[in-house]
Scaffold this motif. Structure first.
Motif, PDB file in Angstrom:
ATOM      1  N   VAL A   7       0.871  -1.182   0.000  1.00 58.05           N
ATOM      2  CA  VAL A   7       0.000   0.000   0.000  1.00 58.05           C
ATOM      3  C   VAL A   7       0.906   1.229   0.000  1.00 58.05           C
ATOM      4  N   PHE A   8       0.787   2.046  -1.050  1.00 57.51           N
ATOM      5  CA  PHE A   8       1.710   3.161  -1.200  1.00 57.51           C
ATOM      6  C   PHE A   8       1.117   4.454  -0.643  1.00 57.51           C
ATOM      7  N   PHE A   9       1.978   5.432  -0.471  1.00 60.78           N
ATOM      8  CA  PHE A   9       1.570   6.779  -0.077  1.00 60.78           C
ATOM      9  C   PHE A   9       1.609   7.684  -1.305  1.00 60.78           C
ATOM     10  N   GLU A  10       0.506   8.367  -1.571  1.00 65.55           N
ATOM     11  CA  GLU A  10       0.552   9.489  -2.487  1.00 65.55           C
ATOM     12  C   GLU A  10       0.743  10.699  -1.588  1.00 65.55           C
ATOM     13  N   LEU A  11       1.971  11.149  -1.496  1.00 61.72           N
ATOM     14  CA  LEU A  11       2.331  12.152  -0.501  1.00 61.72           C
ATOM     15  C   LEU A  11       2.004  13.550  -0.998  1.00 61.72           C
ATOM     16  N   ASP A  12       1.057  14.193  -0.332  1.00 55.03           N
ATOM     17  CA  ASP A  12       0.747  15.584  -0.635  1.00 55.03           C
ATOM     18  C   ASP A  12       1.724  16.435   0.158  1.00 55.03           C
ATOM     19  N   THR A  13       2.737  16.918  -0.544  1.00 54.99           N
ATOM     20  CA  THR A  13       3.851  17.588   0.113  1.00 54.99           C
ATOM     21  C   THR A  13       3.446  18.920   0.752  1.00 54.99           C
ATOM     22  N   TYR A  14       2.473  19.592   0.158  1.00 53.90           N
ATOM     23  CA  TYR A  14       2.031  20.887   0.699  1.00 53.90           C
ATOM     24  C   TYR A  14       1.373  20.710   2.061  1.00 53.90           C
ATOM     25  N   TRP A  15       0.518  19.689   2.194  1.00 53.80           N
ATOM     26  CA  TRP A  15      -0.156  19.485   3.475  1.00 53.80           C
ATOM     27  C   TRP A  15       0.824  19.045   4.553  1.00 53.80           C
ATOM     28  N   VAL A  16       1.919  18.386   4.162  1.00 55.40           N
ATOM     29  CA  VAL A  16       2.971  18.084   5.132  1.00 55.40           C
ATOM     30  C   VAL A  16       3.552  19.387   5.680  1.00 55.40           C
ATOM     31  N   LYS A  17       3.812  20.335   4.787  1.00 54.95           N
ATOM     32  CA  LYS A  17       4.345  21.644   5.180  1.00 54.95           C
ATOM     33  C   LYS A  17       3.364  22.383   6.083  1.00 54.95           C
ATOM     34  N   VAL A  18       2.092  22.384   5.722  1.00 55.09           N
ATOM     35  CA  VAL A  18       1.076  23.063   6.519  1.00 55.09           C
ATOM     36  C   VAL A  18       1.001  22.454   7.924  1.00 55.09           C
ATOM     37  N   ALA A  19       1.217  21.151   8.017  1.00 63.29           N
ATOM     38  CA  ALA A  19       1.171  20.474   9.315  1.00 63.29           C
ATOM     39  C   ALA A  19       2.376  20.803  10.186  1.00 63.29           C
ATOM     40  N   GLY A  20       3.401  21.440   9.609  1.00 64.61           N
ATOM     41  CA  GLY A  20       4.551  21.853  10.397  1.00 64.61           C
ATOM     42  C   GLY A  20       5.770  20.961  10.287  1.00 64.61           C
ATOM     43  N   LEU A  21       5.723  19.964   9.403  1.00 67.70           N
ATOM     44  CA  LEU A  21       6.869  19.088   9.205  1.00 67.70           C
ATOM     45  C   LEU A  21       7.626  19.505   7.940  1.00 67.70           C
ATOM     46  N   ASP A  22       8.819  18.984   7.782  1.00 72.73           N
ATOM     47  CA  ASP A  22       9.650  19.272   6.622  1.00 72.73           C
ATOM     48  C   ASP A  22       9.332  18.258   5.527  1.00 72.73           C
ATOM     49  N   PRO A  23       8.733  18.695   4.416  1.00 70.68           N
ATOM     50  CA  PRO A  23       8.380  17.741   3.356  1.00 70.68           C
ATOM     51  C   PRO A  23       9.573  16.955   2.831  1.00 70.68           C
ATOM     52  N   ALA A  24      10.727  17.591   2.714  1.00 70.08           N
ATOM     53  CA  ALA A  24      11.899  16.891   2.201  1.00 70.08           C
ATOM     54  C   ALA A  24      12.297  15.738   3.118  1.00 70.08           C
ATOM     55  N   GLU A  25      12.220  15.948   4.418  1.00 68.14           N
ATOM     56  CA  GLU A  25      12.568  14.886   5.364  1.00 68.14           C
ATOM     57  C   GLU A  25      11.564  13.741   5.307  1.00 68.14           C
ATOM     58  N   VAL A  26      10.282  14.079   5.149  1.00 75.29           N
ATOM     59  CA  VAL A  26       9.258  13.033   5.057  1.00 75.29           C
ATOM     60  C   VAL A  26       9.423  12.244   3.757  1.00 75.29           C
ATOM     61  N   VAL A  27       9.741  12.936   2.673  1.00 71.52           N
ATOM     62  CA  VAL A  27       9.987  12.259   1.394  1.00 71.52           C
ATOM     63  C   VAL A  27      11.150  11.279   1.539  1.00 71.52           C
ATOM     64  N   LYS A  28      12.220  11.702   2.212  1.00 72.07           N
ATOM     65  CA  LYS A  28      13.351  10.807   2.450  1.00 72.07           C
ATOM     66  C   LYS A  28      12.921   9.591   3.268  1.00 72.07           C
ATOM     67  N   GLU A  29      12.130   9.858   4.307  1.00 71.38           N
ATOM     68  CA  GLU A  29      11.715   8.778   5.207  1.00 71.38           C
ATOM     69  C   GLU A  29      10.865   7.738   4.481  1.00 71.38           C
ATOM     70  N   LEU A  30       9.924   8.192   3.663  1.00 72.58           N
ATOM     71  CA  LEU A  30       9.026   7.257   2.984  1.00 72.58           C
ATOM     72  C   LEU A  30       9.700   6.559   1.809  1.00 72.58           C
TER      73      LEU A  30
END
Length: 252
Positions: free
Chosen positions: A158-181
């Motif tokens: 089951v994959f993630f379609e990562l909405d990078t903007y909402w990650v940013k709005v939530a207060g996390l670093d999208p680049a770090e989350v992209v690396k993690e996933l």
């Protein structure tokens, strides 16, 4: 390098006014060769599939829901209609009730339903994934990040379609989350704006997002960068054209 696509939800208002076919032709004229569907206002999956084929548009995914229960057959039939000899689009569940992200137990229950849908999808040759908003990057009552629990409880395919903007709005670093996933996020939703829930989005490159860093972080893991604007202050057709040109010319 990932290919550029468009989530057609972005141009839904244009389709309501100008018609689905006329709108899709303008999407192709803007340079897009990959699309993600989200309903077919004034059209049908079968008619849309013929139009996409005529215009050389590849359907890479569809926001359509979880193929379980009473919705199962209709969802799978729609996906079959969008399939071609070149392959089958991915199924994306675009949203789930935020109540499901309240506790570790409720996150597991939500993931169980996604896993069930993924099994049904696989039986017909489809892969299923989930598209986030900001709440999946908040914490449960126990203090755990929801998305990290999802990594734990979702079946590996089951994959993630990562909405990078909402990650940013939530207060996390999208680049770090992209690396993690990593490879678990083959589809990235690309949107830009002021970085809050209230205001409209902008063309990609005109908001708060640090795209060079994010794309460098994604490496070869992302297959598609899918432009999406939930709401836009200007003309969506102008904004998607500017977004395409920005991504096409981006150096990172």
């Amino acid at each position: 390098m990932a290919q550029i696509g468009l989530q057609l939800y972005t141009v839904r208002d244009v389709a309501d006014k100008q018609g689905y076919e006329a709108t899709i032709r303008q999407v192709a004229d803007a340079g897009y060769r990959n699309v993600e569907t989200a309903g077919f206002p004034g059209s049908s999956p079968e008619k849309a599939a013929k139009l996409f084929a005529e215009l050389g548009l590849k359907v890479v995914a569809s926001h359509i829901g979880n193929p379980i229960g009473d919705a199962k057959n209709q969802i799978l039939d729609t996906m079959e209609a969008l399939s071609t000899s070149a392959g089958k689009p991915r199924i994306v569940v675009p949203w789930m009730d935020p109540k499901g992200w309240a506790t570790e137990e409720s996150v597991k229950a939500a993931c169980d339903t996604l896993n069930q849908g993924a099994q049904n999808a696989q039986q017909h040759g489809f892969q299923l994934g989930y598209h986030n908003h900001s709440m999946e990057f908040g914490k449960t009552a126990e203090g755990q990040y929801v998305y990290q629990l999802m990594e734990k409880f979702l079946a590996p395919d089951v994959f993630f379609e990562l909405d990078t903007y909402w990650v940013k709005v939530a207060g996390l670093d999208p680049a770090e989350v992209v690396k993690e996933l990593g490879k678990r996020a083959p589809l990235l939703h690309i949107k830009d704006g002021p970085g809050n829930h209230e205001d409209p989005m902008t063309a990609v490159g005109e908001g708060v997002m640090d795209w060079p860093s994010l794309f460098k972080a994604s490496g070869s893991n992302a297959e598609y960068w899918i432009v999406e604007m939930d709401q836009v202050a200007g003309d969506p057709l102008v904004e998607i054209r500017k977004s395409y040109q920005y991504l096409k010319n981006l150096k990172y």
